[in-house]
Write a protein that holds these residues in place. Structure first.
Motif, mmCIF file in Angstrom:
data_model
loop_
_atom_site.group_PDB
_atom_site.id
_atom_site.type_symbol
_atom_site.label_atom_id
_atom_site.label_comp_id
_atom_site.label_asym_id
_atom_site.label_seq_id
_atom_site.Cartn_x
_atom_site.Cartn_y
_atom_site.Cartn_z
ATOM 1 N N ALA A 206 -17.806 -18.419 108.638
ATOM 2 C CA ALA A 206 -19.164 -17.907 108.783
ATOM 3 C C ALA A 206 -20.214 -19.003 108.878
ATOM 4 O O ALA A 206 -21.389 -18.710 109.130
ATOM 5 N N ILE A 207 -19.831 -20.260 108.664
ATOM 6 C CA ILE A 207 -20.829 -21.336 108.653
ATOM 7 C C ILE A 207 -21.518 -21.467 110.011
ATOM 8 O O ILE A 207 -22.752 -21.566 110.106
ATOM 9 N N ASN A 208 -20.754 -21.459 111.087
ATOM 10 C CA ASN A 208 -21.326 -21.703 112.408
ATOM 11 C C ASN A 208 -22.020 -20.476 112.977
ATOM 12 O O ASN A 208 -23.076 -20.578 113.597
ATOM 13 N N THR A 209 -21.436 -19.292 112.757
ATOM 14 C CA THR A 209 -21.984 -18.086 113.373
ATOM 15 C C THR A 209 -22.989 -17.369 112.484
ATOM 16 O O THR A 209 -23.984 -16.832 112.972
ATOM 17 N N GLU A 210 -22.739 -17.327 111.179
ATOM 18 C CA GLU A 210 -23.610 -16.595 110.239
ATOM 19 C C GLU A 210 -23.889 -17.479 109.026
ATOM 20 O O GLU A 210 -23.313 -17.283 107.950
ATOM 21 N N PRO A 211 -24.737 -18.459 109.181
ATOM 22 C CA PRO A 211 -24.992 -19.365 108.039
ATOM 23 C C PRO A 211 -25.619 -18.675 106.842
ATOM 24 O O PRO A 211 -25.360 -19.064 105.699
#
Length: 377
Positions: A206-211
């Motif tokens: 989720a870091i790249n798409t939904e921080p």
């Protein structure tokens, strides 16, 4: 000797023989002790009766022989009653009649009187001591031959065997407890990495798409570790924990899972303020519902945790259920996993047949896992 031999034989055969028969019949402990004592007493009384009968019979036979011998002696004496024997008898009688009588002095009379008094005193002492000594010796003989000492040794040895059995059972219980604690510690070591690995994998994805969601997952992970890890550590060496603590841990875990899986909803209800509950059982059921029910499902999912009190056969029980509306038994599991089997073994070792873990399919889909165990507040 014949009455003594018969009486002694009956004494050491009858009572101990009946005692052996009582032991073979395997009565309960209290009845067995009473029947063993009665068997030895009956054997002693029976041997005494046999001795008296045999002694009476021997006396009767002896008296018959004496009477018969007296008649034979009288017959022989009448055969020798001749004039010469009568003349000899009259001469002897006349000799005794003219024999001078000794003169007795006063001193000798006093000495004989003192001697007679001493003899009477000794005779009185002997009359008192002889029955006491004979009775003591006879009692020892009857107790030893009749099984009295054997009965005492039997009870003492049985007491020692019971003590040894209790020590063995205590040792086995301690070993079983240590084994359960070791299994629990292993389970704790397995649960924590599983949480961490899955959660960190969700954060990474989720870091790249939904921080924002990744940040929420990390925050929930920190809250979860702060509230649950110390409890897991302390529960790893304990056979009991508290229901409310495990409900709080389940709530923290589900908050974390909800941050990872936004389609997940959950509810926690408890009709009981608090109760004793073996550690890590509830969180294991919740983890199992997430892994095998919610994650394989497409679309919204719900997990419901419920704790309530039941009364069965006048005994209060704690029913703890974890229900999900996931893929159910048609998915990847049928309820025979290692975690569920571990729960069943722990319940059986702690509560026997009173506690159990059951799984049932829900009509609308999913599975409900139910733990039922004695309620201890």
């Amino acid at each position: 000797m014949l009455p003594i031999s018969i009486g002694v034989s009956a004494l050491y055969l009858t009572g101990p023989g009946l005692a052996v028969l009582v032991r073979q019949l395997q009565f309960v402990e209290k009845k067995e002790a009473i029947y063993l004592t009665l068997a030895l007493v009956f054997g002693g009384l029976l041997s005494y009766g046999i001795y008296q009968l045999s002694d009476y019979f021997c006396d009767w036979v002896s008296s018959e022989k004496k009477v018969h011998g007296s008649f034979e002696f009288a017959a022989k004496f009448e055969g020798h009653n001749s004039p010469a024997s009568k003349e000899l008898e009259s001469g002897i009688n006349s000799f005794h009649s003219v024999k001078p009588k000794p003169q007795v002095s006063a001193a000798s009379t006093a000495a004989s009187s003192d001697e007679q008094t001493a003899k009477e005193a000794n005779q009185n002492i002997n009359q008192f001591l002889t029955p006491v000594v004979n009775g003591f010796v006879d009692t020892l003989i009857v107790i030893s031959l009749g099984g009295g000492f054997d009965l005492w040794l039997f009870f003492r040895q049985k007491k020692r065997l019971l003590e040894d059995q209790r020590l063995r059972e205590l040792k086995q219980a301690q070993e079983a407890r240590r084994e359960a604690e070791l299994r629990l510690s292993v389970l704790v070591a397995q649960v924590e990495p599983h949480f961490l690995f899955n959660t960190l994998a969700g954060v990474r994805s989720a870091i790249n798409t939904e921080p924002v969601r990744a940040t929420a997952i990390v925050d929930h992970l920190v809250d979860y570790l702060r509230t649950t890890i110390p409890k897991f550590r302390s529960d790893g060496s304990s056979s009991q924990a508290r229901l409310q603590q495990q409900l709080d841990a389940a709530r923290a875990y589900l908050n974390l899972m909800q941050a990872r899986i936004p389609r997940l909803n959950f509810s926690i209800e408890s009709e009981i303020a608090d109760a004793a509950l073996p550690p890590l059982m509830l969180i294991s059921l919740v983890e199992n519902a997430i892994k095998h029910g919610v994650e394989p499902k497409i679309g919204p999912a719900h997990i419901a945790i419920n704790a309530r009190e039941l009364v069965f056969d006048k005994q209060s029980l704690l029913e703890l259920s974890v229900a999900d509306d996931g893929v159910g038994f048609g998915g990847t599991t049928s309820g025979s996993g290692i975690g569920l089997e571990n729960i069943r073994e722990r319940l059986a070792s702690m509560y026997g047949d009173v506690a159990n873990l059951t799984l049932k399919a829900n009509p609308e889909g999913g599975v409900t896992a139910i733990i039922c165990l004695p309620l201890e507040k």
